[in-house]
Scaffold this motif. Structure first.
Motif, mmCIF file in Angstrom:
data_model
loop_
_atom_site.group_PDB
_atom_site.id
_atom_site.type_symbol
_atom_site.label_atom_id
_atom_site.label_comp_id
_atom_site.label_asym_id
_atom_site.label_seq_id
_atom_site.Cartn_x
_atom_site.Cartn_y
_atom_site.Cartn_z
ATOM 1 N N GLY A 1 66.442 2.139 49.397
ATOM 2 C CA GLY A 1 66.868 1.753 50.670
ATOM 3 C C GLY A 1 67.931 2.739 50.905
ATOM 4 O O GLY A 1 68.496 2.835 52.042
ATOM 5 N N PHE A 2 68.389 3.317 49.892
ATOM 6 C CA PHE A 2 69.629 4.263 50.263
ATOM 7 C C PHE A 2 69.408 5.674 49.919
ATOM 8 O O PHE A 2 69.772 6.260 50.601
ATOM 9 C CB PHE A 2 70.830 3.788 49.110
ATOM 10 C CG PHE A 2 71.909 4.745 49.207
ATOM 11 C CD1 PHE A 2 72.988 4.896 50.269
ATOM 12 C CD2 PHE A 2 72.098 5.696 48.237
ATOM 13 C CE1 PHE A 2 73.866 5.510 50.096
ATOM 14 C CE2 PHE A 2 73.245 6.458 48.067
ATOM 15 C CZ PHE A 2 74.093 6.539 49.015
ATOM 16 N N ASN A 3 68.452 5.922 48.981
ATOM 17 C CA ASN A 3 68.198 7.507 48.474
ATOM 18 C C ASN A 3 67.567 7.943 49.760
ATOM 19 O O ASN A 3 67.440 9.371 49.573
ATOM 20 C CB ASN A 3 67.591 7.247 47.152
ATOM 21 C CG ASN A 3 68.596 6.987 46.093
ATOM 22 O OD1 ASN A 3 68.499 6.034 45.407
ATOM 23 N ND2 ASN A 3 69.536 7.587 45.751
ATOM 24 N N TRP A 4 66.910 7.351 50.337
ATOM 25 C CA TRP A 4 66.046 8.036 51.462
ATOM 26 C C TRP A 4 66.667 8.844 52.531
ATOM 27 O O TRP A 4 66.210 9.811 52.965
ATOM 28 C CB TRP A 4 65.272 7.000 52.370
ATOM 29 C CG TRP A 4 66.166 6.308 53.233
ATOM 30 C CD1 TRP A 4 66.754 4.966 52.949
ATOM 31 C CD2 TRP A 4 66.667 6.234 54.500
ATOM 32 N NE1 TRP A 4 67.646 4.553 53.856
ATOM 33 C CE2 TRP A 4 67.393 5.379 55.019
ATOM 34 C CE3 TRP A 4 66.164 7.692 55.417
ATOM 35 C CZ2 TRP A 4 68.014 5.535 56.322
ATOM 36 C CZ3 TRP A 4 66.839 7.538 56.744
ATOM 37 C CH2 TRP A 4 67.623 6.475 57.157
ATOM 38 N N ILE A 5 68.054 8.977 52.497
ATOM 39 C CA ILE A 5 68.925 9.380 53.277
ATOM 40 C C ILE A 5 68.899 11.055 52.857
ATOM 41 O O ILE A 5 68.917 11.887 53.564
ATOM 42 C CB ILE A 5 70.386 9.216 53.401
ATOM 43 C CG1 ILE A 5 70.669 7.647 53.808
ATOM 44 C CG2 ILE A 5 71.276 9.894 54.157
ATOM 45 C CD1 ILE A 5 71.836 7.206 53.699
ATOM 46 N N GLY A 6 68.812 11.157 51.666
ATOM 47 C CA GLY A 6 68.721 12.510 50.904
ATOM 48 C C GLY A 6 67.564 12.938 50.511
ATOM 49 O O GLY A 6 67.207 14.118 50.366
ATOM 50 N N SER A 7 66.730 12.274 50.942
ATOM 51 C CA SER A 7 65.168 12.699 50.281
ATOM 52 C C SER A 7 64.024 12.506 51.312
ATOM 53 O O SER A 7 63.209 13.188 51.248
ATOM 54 C CB SER A 7 64.421 11.782 48.934
ATOM 55 O OG SER A 7 64.499 10.331 49.479
ATOM 56 N N GLU A 8 64.224 11.666 52.482
ATOM 57 C CA GLU A 8 63.331 11.565 53.447
ATOM 58 C C GLU A 8 63.232 12.817 54.404
ATOM 59 O O GLU A 8 64.268 13.443 54.537
ATOM 60 C CB GLU A 8 63.295 10.121 53.907
ATOM 61 C CG GLU A 8 62.962 8.989 53.030
ATOM 62 C CD GLU A 8 61.485 9.234 52.750
ATOM 63 O OE1 GLU A 8 60.516 9.536 53.710
ATOM 64 O OE2 GLU A 8 61.094 8.959 51.602
ATOM 65 N N ARG A 9 62.158 12.932 55.266
ATOM 66 C CA ARG A 9 62.056 13.747 56.147
ATOM 67 C C ARG A 9 61.766 13.273 57.547
ATOM 68 O O ARG A 9 61.053 12.492 57.624
ATOM 69 C CB ARG A 9 61.103 15.033 55.744
ATOM 70 C CG ARG A 9 61.699 15.697 54.747
ATOM 71 C CD ARG A 9 60.746 16.825 54.153
ATOM 72 N NE ARG A 9 61.331 17.558 53.028
ATOM 73 C CZ ARG A 9 61.596 18.951 52.932
ATOM 74 N NH1 ARG A 9 61.357 19.629 53.923
ATOM 75 N NH2 ARG A 9 62.134 19.587 51.985
ATOM 76 N N LEU A 10 62.143 13.874 58.689
ATOM 77 C CA LEU A 10 61.555 13.614 59.866
ATOM 78 C C LEU A 10 60.868 14.618 60.561
ATOM 79 O O LEU A 10 61.712 15.588 60.788
ATOM 80 C CB LEU A 10 62.551 13.141 60.821
ATOM 81 C CG LEU A 10 62.202 12.397 62.357
ATOM 82 C CD1 LEU A 10 61.437 11.281 62.146
ATOM 83 C CD2 LEU A 10 63.663 12.259 62.960
ATOM 84 N N PHE A 11 59.668 14.514 60.967
ATOM 85 C CA PHE A 11 58.748 15.845 61.560
ATOM 86 C C PHE A 11 58.869 16.979 60.431
ATOM 87 O O PHE A 11 59.083 18.005 60.750
ATOM 88 C CB PHE A 11 59.331 16.013 62.817
ATOM 89 C CG PHE A 11 59.286 15.016 63.791
ATOM 90 C CD1 PHE A 11 57.892 14.440 64.016
ATOM 91 C CD2 PHE A 11 60.061 14.389 64.356
ATOM 92 C CE1 PHE A 11 57.646 13.575 64.923
ATOM 93 C CE2 PHE A 11 60.181 13.241 65.191
ATOM 94 C CZ PHE A 11 58.911 12.805 65.529
ATOM 95 N N SER A 12 58.970 16.699 59.060
ATOM 96 C CA SER A 12 59.105 17.618 58.018
ATOM 97 C C SER A 12 60.360 18.283 57.884
ATOM 98 O O SER A 12 60.577 19.242 57.090
ATOM 99 C CB SER A 12 58.106 19.026 58.376
ATOM 100 O OG SER A 12 56.748 18.411 58.218
ATOM 101 N N ILE A 13 61.342 17.861 58.708
ATOM 102 C CA ILE A 13 62.782 18.409 58.542
ATOM 103 C C ILE A 13 63.678 17.333 57.570
ATOM 104 O O ILE A 13 63.408 15.998 57.999
ATOM 105 C CB ILE A 13 63.480 18.377 60.067
ATOM 106 C CG1 ILE A 13 62.572 19.453 60.929
ATOM 107 C CG2 ILE A 13 64.667 18.916 59.707
ATOM 108 C CD1 ILE A 13 63.061 19.476 62.195
ATOM 109 N N PRO A 14 64.287 17.705 56.658
ATOM 110 C CA PRO A 14 65.028 16.651 56.090
ATOM 111 C C PRO A 14 66.138 16.128 56.788
ATOM 112 O O PRO A 14 66.865 16.622 57.538
ATOM 113 C CB PRO A 14 65.757 17.716 54.818
ATOM 114 C CG PRO A 14 64.893 19.062 55.071
ATOM 115 C CD PRO A 14 64.412 19.085 56.240
#
Length: 331
Positions: free
Chosen positions: A165-178
């Motif tokens: 629930g925290f590491n997603w800030i650094g690893s997730e993407r929105l519309f393929s953009i980090p």
């Protein structure tokens, strides 16, 4: 006869070049041209450079650096300087890790770390405005204090920061953009709006242009500078949060090595060390240039030692260009 023509042409070219530097758009335009040339050169030298994945990776790598440089730009325009911002980023990750280890919910820990960063920003602002201390000495001392505290709290060791629930800030993407890249771009855009469309933005340029005259006409110079120090410190804290989420770990000196890059990006972007002049878009281009340079040299297997040399050369060139712009403007 040829000698006479040469001596006439040379001053003429020099005058045209200085006139070009005096244009308000010249810095950003030259950076954009240089950036495009850099992309073209690395695209030719490496088949792995110019593709969507690598370009987005460059943006991800410089996101936390861009955050610190973005907030540092208006501060330097207003006549300030913050050398403690990278140390604040390191302390933020350490604080989050320690507080979570004590059972504090992660987002509460993030909020407390941001509050601590804001307090450091207020301290920097008060020392430089009320006590009239030199910004370089003040923030250099604060950098040493903050770095020392982070080292004491961790014993110099890196702490884990793998939190669901925290590491997603650094690893997730929105519309393929980090996500970190999106946060950086939004920050630059928000600061551009503040600096160009608000009264506070006019205060920033006035404070850096002529602080004493600005005070005489009622501009709250000291309050403006203090707010900018707080913004810079908060940007450092957000950068530290993003870096910790990306790495899944928090080190006391996690961002310390990037301070030179942050300052180089701001100056290379056209912000004057004398204050009163600069733009966040120039800083953004400079951040991308430095990130692209590191990425391209890495793909070409250039030693990291030579990359450090390159960053130093870029900083020296940036300062030299800043001095040329000052001469062109008659400052």
């Amino acid at each position: 006869m040829a000698t006479t023509e040469t001596t006439v042409v040379a001053p003429s070219l020099k005058r045209r070049f200085m006139n070009l530097l005096a244009k308000p758009w010249s810095g950003v335009a030259m950076l954009l041209v240089f950036y495009l040339i850099l992309i073209a050169v690395f695209s030719i030298l490496s088949p792995f450079f110019f593709n969507t994945r690598n370009m987005l990776q460059i943006g991800l790598n410089v996101a936390y650096i861009g955050l610190m440089a973005a907030a540092g730009t208006p501060l330097i325009i207003a006549g300030g300087l913050d050398l403690s911002v990278a140390a604040i980023a390191g302390l933020t990750g350490v604080m989050i890790s320690l507080l979570v280890g004590l059972g504090v919910p992660v987002w509460v820990a993030v909020g407390l770390a941001l509050a601590l960063a804001a307090a450091i920003g207020v301290a920097n602002g008060l020392f430089t405005t009320r006590l009239k201390l030199n910004p370089l000495i003040t923030t250099l001392g604060m950098m040493s204090i903050v770095s020392g505290i982070a080292l004491v709290l961790t014993g110099g060791l890196t702490r884990p920061l793998m939190i669901p629930g925290f590491n997603w800030i650094g690893s997730e993407r929105l519309f393929s953009i980090p996500i970190p890249l999106i946060i950086m771009v939004v920050t630059f855009f928000a600061l551009w709006l503040v600096m160009t469309k608000t009264k506070f933005g006019r205060f920033i340029y006035a404070a850096g242009g002529n602080a004493e005259a600005s005070r005489l006409i009622g501009i709250p110079v000291e309050r403006t500078v203090i707010v900018l120090y707080v913004i810079s410190a908060l940007a450092g804290a957000v950068a530290g949060t993003i870096l910790g989420a990306m790495l899944g770990a928090a080190g006391p000196n996690a961002a310390g090595s990037q301070l030179l890059t942050v300052i180089a990006a701001i100056i290379l972007g056209g912000t004057s060390l004398n204050g009163g002049r600069g733009s966040v878009w120039g800083t953004l281009l400079a951040v991308l240039i430095l990130g692209t340079l590191n990425n391209g040299l890495t793909l070409l297997n250039v030693s990291s030692f030579w990359q450090d040399v390159t960053r130093g050369v870029v900083l020296m060139l940036a300062v030299s260009l800043d001095q040329l712009r000052n001469r062109a403007l008659g400052e």
